[in-house]
Design a protein around this motif. Sequence first.
Motif, short mmCIF file in Angstrom:
data_model
loop_
_atom_site.label_atom_id
_atom_site.label_comp_id
_atom_site.label_asym_id
_atom_site.label_seq_id
_atom_site.Cartn_x
_atom_site.Cartn_y
_atom_site.Cartn_z
N HIS A 148 0.88 -1.18 -0.07
CA HIS A 148 -0.01 0.03 0.15
C HIS A 148 0.94 1.37 0.06
CE1 HIS A 148 -3.72 1.90 1.98
NE2 HIS A 148 -3.17 2.89 1.02
N ALA A 149 1.75 1.19 0.96
CA ALA A 149 2.77 2.48 1.04
C ALA A 149 3.38 2.74 -0.35
CB ALA A 149 3.64 2.11 1.92
N ARG A 150 4.15 1.76 -1.08
CA ARG A 150 4.65 1.92 -2.05
C ARG A 150 3.83 2.35 -3.31
NH1 ARG A 150 6.06 -3.63 -4.14
NH2 ARG A 150 7.17 -2.46 -5.79
N SER A 151 2.80 1.72 -3.43
CA SER A 151 1.94 2.11 -4.71
C SER A 151 1.52 3.35 -4.44
CB SER A 151 0.75 1.23 -4.88
OG SER A 151 0.08 0.92 -3.68
N VAL A 152 1.06 4.05 -3.25
CA VAL A 152 0.30 5.04 -3.17
C VAL A 152 1.28 6.31 -3.07
CG1 VAL A 152 0.32 5.38 -0.62
CG2 VAL A 152 -1.60 6.58 -1.94
N GLU A 158 4.04 11.67 -8.31
CA GLU A 158 4.00 12.18 -9.54
C GLU A 158 3.46 13.49 -9.95
OE1 GLU A 158 2.28 9.14 -12.15
OE2 GLU A 158 3.74 7.61 -11.53
N THR A 159 2.85 13.96 -8.85
CA THR A 159 1.98 15.22 -8.85
C THR A 159 3.11 16.36 -8.69
OG1 THR A 159 1.68 15.37 -6.63
CG2 THR A 159 -0.18 14.31 -7.90
N GLY A 160 4.14 16.27 -8.03
CA GLY A 160 5.20 16.85 -7.93
C GLY A 160 4.76 17.93 -6.36
N LEU A 161 3.86 17.51 -5.83
CA LEU A 161 3.49 18.20 -4.58
C LEU A 161 4.23 17.46 -3.46
CD1 LEU A 161 -0.37 18.71 -5.12
CD2 LEU A 161 1.36 20.50 -5.06
N PRO A 162 4.65 18.14 -2.33
CA PRO A 162 4.84 17.38 -1.06
C PRO A 162 3.75 16.19 -0.74
CG PRO A 162 5.17 19.80 -0.76
CD PRO A 162 4.31 19.47 -2.11
N VAL A 163 4.59 15.10 -0.26
CA VAL A 163 3.56 13.89 -0.12
C VAL A 163 3.86 13.46 1.27
CG1 VAL A 163 2.91 11.74 -0.66
CG2 VAL A 163 3.40 13.35 -2.54
N TRP A 164 2.84 13.11 2.02
CA TRP A 164 3.18 12.96 3.63
C TRP A 164 2.19 11.63 3.60
CZ3 TRP A 164 1.33 17.81 7.08
CH2 TRP A 164 2.11 18.32 6.84
N VAL A 165 2.91 10.63 4.05
CA VAL A 165 2.32 9.06 4.22
C VAL A 165 2.06 9.01 5.57
CG1 VAL A 165 2.92 6.93 4.06
CG2 VAL A 165 3.95 8.31 2.44
N ALA A 166 0.76 8.73 5.88
CA ALA A 166 0.08 8.51 7.17
C ALA A 166 -0.12 6.80 7.37
CB ALA A 166 -1.06 9.17 7.55
N LEU A 167 0.57 6.04 8.17
CA LEU A 167 0.49 4.56 8.12
C LEU A 167 -0.36 4.61 9.48
CD1 LEU A 167 4.42 4.79 7.91
CD2 LEU A 167 2.84 3.30 6.41
N VAL A 186 8.65 -0.97 6.30
CA VAL A 186 8.17 0.18 5.25
C VAL A 186 9.27 1.52 5.14
CG1 VAL A 186 6.86 1.80 6.71
CG2 VAL A 186 5.89 1.33 4.30
N LEU A 187 10.03 1.56 6.05
CA LEU A 187 10.85 2.81 5.96
C LEU A 187 11.77 2.64 4.79
CD1 LEU A 187 11.74 3.37 9.48
CD2 LEU A 187 9.91 3.98 8.42
N PRO A 188 12.38 1.70 4.12
CA PRO A 188 13.08 1.74 2.81
C PRO A 188 12.21 2.11 1.75
CG PRO A 188 13.61 -0.35 3.99
CD PRO A 188 12.44 0.31 4.67
N TYR A 189 10.99 2.03 1.81
CA TYR A 189 10.15 2.56 0.62
C TYR A 189 9.57 3.85 0.54
CZ TYR A 189 10.55 -2.60 0.10
OH TYR A 189 10.98 -3.89 -0.01
N VAL A 190 9.79 4.63 2.06
CA VAL A 190 9.10 5.90 1.90
C VAL A 190 10.10 7.09 2.17
CG1 VAL A 190 7.20 4.97 2.77
CG2 VAL A 190 8.70 5.55 4.43
N GLY A 191 11.49 6.91 1.55
CA GLY A 191 12.32 7.80 1.85
C GLY A 191 12.08 9.14 1.20
N LYS A 192 11.19 9.03 0.04
CA LYS A 192 10.84 10.36 -0.73
C LYS A 192 9.62 10.91 -0.06
CE LYS A 192 13.24 8.68 -5.31
NZ LYS A 192 13.07 8.38 -6.38
#
Length: 296
Positions: A148-152, A158-167, A186-192
């Motif tokens: 879920h984290a990787r795909s969303v 891709e929007t170019g906006l800042p993205v916050w991920v809430a787990l 999940v941490l290795p996949y959410v560095g961006k």
Amino acid sequence: MTEITLLDGGMGQELVHRAGDKATPLWGTQVMIDHPGMVEAVHRDYFAAGATIATTNTYAIFRDRLDGTPYESRFAELNDAAMAEARAAAADFDGARVAGGIGPIKASYRPDLHPDYDTAIKIYREKAQLTAPLSDLILCETVVSVLHARSVLDAALETGLPVWVALSVDDQDGTRLRSGEPLADVLPYVGKAAALLINCSSPEAIKPALDILKTAGLPFGAYANGFEKITQEFLEDKPTVDALNARQDLTPAAYADHVMGWIDQGATIVGGCCEVGPAHIKEIAKRLRAAGHTIV
């Protein structure tokens, strides 16, 4: 002392409570349809309470959730309506920002229903691109598995906006996602991501979760829910929120106690999720100011 971003509280439950209508599987989307302007009013109440970010009422607006309803052809229209109500409220509050909310595909807390990566990223991409034009940032909410984290996140970036991920983590074990996977996985996949959060979990589960998030080196924080527990009935197909009960002990003061503890851990983004209302946000704002923090 510290600059703290104060999110709003729950939207869907607040709408259901205010409307007083019979709950439906469409949750806050149905209320928005039946009561135009109510979403904007809720956003305004949160801003007046001290919140600086409005999370849009777009969490549950997905094509799959509208399938089989009278609204299945109105996906884009409903998403745009929710965005417009948030933007209208923010216009009257200096410094207010809008977070375009993206919830899970199919259902909350159901990693077993989440599609494969290639299918999911297409769905999330459409949602993110539709949400981005009126957003200041994208907030991916109630993320319950590594897939879920990787795909969303990949779609939202891709929007170019800042993205916050809430787990969202297990209510009894904040070191694990609701999928059962270790939160650390999940941490290795959410560095961006621009920030990492814990949401829609019990307040008690958040402290151990934040200890893990802080190791990522990104801004982090939390916004908990006020449910007694996630019931088996709510995990069935097309659930309604009357399958969940609100905690009676989570008063604004009690919830603010939790939030201030998260800030002591280093959190700089806090707020509330389901069953956390404007009174809770107002109490948090009061506590933050009293402690010398700046709300941004």
